[in-house]
Design an enzyme around this catalytic site. Structure first.
Site, short mmCIF file in Angstrom:
data_model
loop_
_atom_site.label_atom_id
_atom_site.label_comp_id
_atom_site.label_asym_id
_atom_site.label_seq_id
_atom_site.Cartn_x
_atom_site.Cartn_y
_atom_site.Cartn_z
CB SER A 187 47.07 42.28 43.52
OG SER A 187 47.35 41.24 42.60
CE1 TYR A 194 49.28 45.72 40.13
CE2 TYR A 194 49.50 43.38 40.62
CZ TYR A 194 48.72 44.51 40.51
OH TYR A 194 47.38 44.46 40.79
#
Length: 281
Positions: free
Chosen positions: A156, A169
């Site tokens: 990501s 995250y």
């Protein structure tokens, strides 16, 4: 993209994509199948995996996708996945470790159980998938010394820079890049390249757009976007941060995967696919 032999980089190859029942995973599985791979559509949601595999088969006009259940946080489940792939397909050439979850929240209020859950899926799950995929791939290399394989983590942009009220995250994704670099150094001797793809925001997928648990809803509730009153306000805020003016798509990610697989001189890399929002330093 074609190799010098005229074949695409995944044509005739066996691939596993985790978290492939929906979102980026389903688009990656479809893209790899359209490029000539046989794809195991692996997901905790087996009915969803079956539906995705059936749709891919219809689109490709062949049995290009095989559904299979896996819980990436449970080692016996991951081991069964890889054993089943080897038993049914004769080996494994490409692992795309895509399964992931996101729970936004302030460090001041997030429950430890939520933090552990996000870490288990995004970080430990990646480790477990690589552990058992590498074992399968190493056996293939021993039988055919000229064989080469690939492991790709779908990371990501949050693995490249911090993310406000999204520490669980981002922390797991930062750690995933550390794993990628370390795996790359170790597995090179086995003919395995290991890289990460770091997509930008995929606004159309359920991660962002789910009306109950999507990030637009989560970020609105958490007050992550100052002054936002609606989900539409949150979306417009994030779209405005991207130089190319749009979110990342599955096709963008598939093109990056095909590049990395087809490039024999890249390993240990984290490739941003962010529309210019995050650039390497």
């Amino acid at each position: 993209m074609r190799t010098r032999r005229g074949r695409g980089p995944v044509e005739g190859r066996v691939a596993v994509v985790t978290g492939a029942a929906q979102g980026f995973g389903s688009e990656i599985a479809r893209g790899l199948a359209e490029a000539g791979a046989t794809v195991f559509v692996a997901d905790l949601n087996l009915p969803g995996a079956r539906a995705t595999a059936a749709a891919i088969g219809r689109a490709c006009g062949r049995k290009a996708a095989i559904p299979i259940r896996v819980d990436v946080t449970k080692e016996p489940s991951v081991a069964r996945l890889m054993d089943t792939v080897v038993g049914r397909a004769g080996g494994l050439d490409l692992l795309v470790s895509n399964a992931g979850v996101l729970r936004a929240g302030s460090v001041k209020t997030m429950e430890a159980a939520t933090f552990r859950f996000v870490t288990e899926v995004n970080y430990t799950g990646y480790f477990l998938c690589v552990k058992h995929a590498a074992r399968a791939m190493t056996l293939r290399r021993r039988a055919n010394p000229g064989w080469t394989g690939d492991i790709i983590q779908i990371n990501s942009k949050s693995g490249l820079e911090g993310s406000n009220r999204n520490a669980a995250y981002a922390g797991a994704k930062f750690g995933g890049i550390g794993l990628t670099q370390s795996f790359a150094l170790e597995l090179l001797a086995d003919g395995i390249k290991v890289n990460a793809i770091c997509p930008g925001n995929y606004f159309e997928g359920p991660l962002w757009s789910d009306p109950k648990r999507g990030l637009f809803v989560q970020y609105l509730k958490e007050g992550k976007v100052p002054g936002a009153r609606t989900v539409g306000d949150v979306r417009r805020f994030y779209e405005s941060k991207i130089p190319m003016g749009r979110g990342c798509t599955g096709a963008d990610v598939v093109r990056a995967i095909l590049y990395v697989v087809g490039q024999p001189y890249e390993t240990g890399q984290a490739v941003p696919v962010t529309g210019g929002q995050v650039m390497l330093r």
